[in-house]
Design a protein around this motif. Sequence first.
Motif, PDB file in Angstrom:
ATOM      1  N   ASP A   1      12.975   0.416  -1.840  1.00  0.00           N
ATOM      2  CA  ASP A   1      14.006  -0.461  -2.385  1.00  0.00           C
ATOM      3  C   ASP A   1      13.519  -1.880  -2.629  1.00  0.00           C
ATOM      4  O   ASP A   1      14.240  -2.689  -3.198  1.00  0.00           O
ATOM      5  CB  ASP A   1      15.220  -0.488  -1.443  1.00  0.00           C
ATOM      6  N   SER A   2      12.287  -2.192  -2.182  1.00  0.00           N
ATOM      7  CA  SER A   2      11.765  -3.547  -2.390  1.00  0.00           C
ATOM      8  C   SER A   2      10.262  -3.513  -2.635  1.00  0.00           C
ATOM      9  O   SER A   2       9.573  -2.588  -2.188  1.00  0.00           O
ATOM     10  CB  SER A   2      12.056  -4.433  -1.175  1.00  0.00           C
ATOM     11  N   LYS A   3       9.770  -4.535  -3.306  1.00  0.00           N
ATOM     12  CA  LYS A   3       8.339  -4.650  -3.569  1.00  0.00           C
ATOM     13  C   LYS A   3       7.565  -4.807  -2.256  1.00  0.00           C
ATOM     14  O   LYS A   3       6.517  -4.199  -2.060  1.00  0.00           O
ATOM     15  CB  LYS A   3       8.062  -5.830  -4.491  1.00  0.00           C
ATOM     16  N   ALA A   4       8.098  -5.623  -1.349  1.00  0.00           N
ATOM     17  CA  ALA A   4       7.419  -5.862  -0.070  1.00  0.00           C
ATOM     18  C   ALA A   4       7.268  -4.554   0.713  1.00  0.00           C
ATOM     19  O   ALA A   4       6.198  -4.281   1.267  1.00  0.00           O
ATOM     20  CB  ALA A   4       8.194  -6.888   0.756  1.00  0.00           C
ATOM     21  N   ASP A   5       8.309  -3.750   0.756  1.00  0.00           N
ATOM     22  CA  ASP A   5       8.241  -2.485   1.484  1.00  0.00           C
ATOM     23  C   ASP A   5       7.257  -1.534   0.809  1.00  0.00           C
ATOM     24  O   ASP A   5       6.464  -0.876   1.479  1.00  0.00           O
ATOM     25  CB  ASP A   5       9.635  -1.850   1.561  1.00  0.00           C
ATOM     26  N   ARG A   6       7.295  -1.475  -0.525  1.00  0.00           N
ATOM     27  CA  ARG A   6       6.336  -0.627  -1.243  1.00  0.00           C
ATOM     28  C   ARG A   6       4.910  -1.059  -0.937  1.00  0.00           C
ATOM     29  O   ARG A   6       4.043  -0.242  -0.640  1.00  0.00           O
ATOM     30  CB  ARG A   6       6.570  -0.672  -2.747  1.00  0.00           C
ATOM     31  N   ASP A   7       4.661  -2.359  -1.002  1.00  0.00           N
ATOM     32  CA  ASP A   7       3.317  -2.869  -0.761  1.00  0.00           C
ATOM     33  C   ASP A   7       2.833  -2.547   0.660  1.00  0.00           C
ATOM     34  O   ASP A   7       1.659  -2.230   0.868  1.00  0.00           O
ATOM     35  CB  ASP A   7       3.252  -4.376  -1.022  1.00  0.00           C
ATOM     36  N   GLN A   8       3.730  -2.601   1.649  1.00  0.00           N
ATOM     37  CA  GLN A   8       3.362  -2.257   3.024  1.00  0.00           C
ATOM     38  C   GLN A   8       2.992  -0.780   3.137  1.00  0.00           C
ATOM     39  O   GLN A   8       1.987  -0.435   3.759  1.00  0.00           O
ATOM     40  CB  GLN A   8       4.507  -2.581   3.978  1.00  0.00           C
ATOM     41  N   TRP A   9       3.817   0.096   2.549  1.00  0.00           N
ATOM     42  CA  TRP A   9       3.529   1.529   2.596  1.00  0.00           C
ATOM     43  C   TRP A   9       2.220   1.846   1.882  1.00  0.00           C
ATOM     44  O   TRP A   9       1.385   2.594   2.397  1.00  0.00           O
ATOM     45  CB  TRP A   9       4.672   2.339   1.980  1.00  0.00           C
ATOM     46  N   VAL A  10       2.029   1.288   0.708  1.00  0.00           N
ATOM     47  CA  VAL A  10       0.821   1.573  -0.078  1.00  0.00           C
ATOM     48  C   VAL A  10      -0.426   1.079   0.658  1.00  0.00           C
ATOM     49  O   VAL A  10      -1.435   1.782   0.724  1.00  0.00           O
ATOM     50  CB  VAL A  10       0.933   0.978  -1.500  1.00  0.00           C
ATOM     51  N   ALA A  11      -0.364  -0.113   1.240  1.00  0.00           N
ATOM     52  CA  ALA A  11      -1.507  -0.641   1.994  1.00  0.00           C
ATOM     53  C   ALA A  11      -1.831   0.265   3.183  1.00  0.00           C
ATOM     54  O   ALA A  11      -3.003   0.586   3.436  1.00  0.00           O
ATOM     55  CB  ALA A  11      -1.223  -2.068   2.461  1.00  0.00           C
TER      56      ALA A  11
END
Length: 116
Positions: free
Chosen positions: A87-97
Amino acid sequence: MATKKEGYLWKKSASKLTFLNQGWRRRWFTMDASGMLKYGKKKGDAKDVSAVIRLFKEDTIELKPLGKHEFGFVLHSTKKDFVLATDSKADRDQWVALLNRQIAATSSRPESTRNL
């Protein structure tokens, strides 16, 4: 076993029969310290694990806006593709990292299981 990250992600169903809502379902994902990615319908229900995804060095992540899910990504695993979104860019970036770090730390998929 300690948990590295957990939270809800949107997962797109691979089924062609889920036309009513484009096949998107909210699922609870957990990455544990052993690097196993698990998901199920609800938070904290160990009996409700729908699948366990073992990551290998050959797996890749592709950032991809997916219709109404602006913060989407695809986990291209050696067995199948998992279409996911947050639901957010920050959450996506954390999961992807986290997924990329885990992929880098894993071994290659054994030859005997590559076509399974």
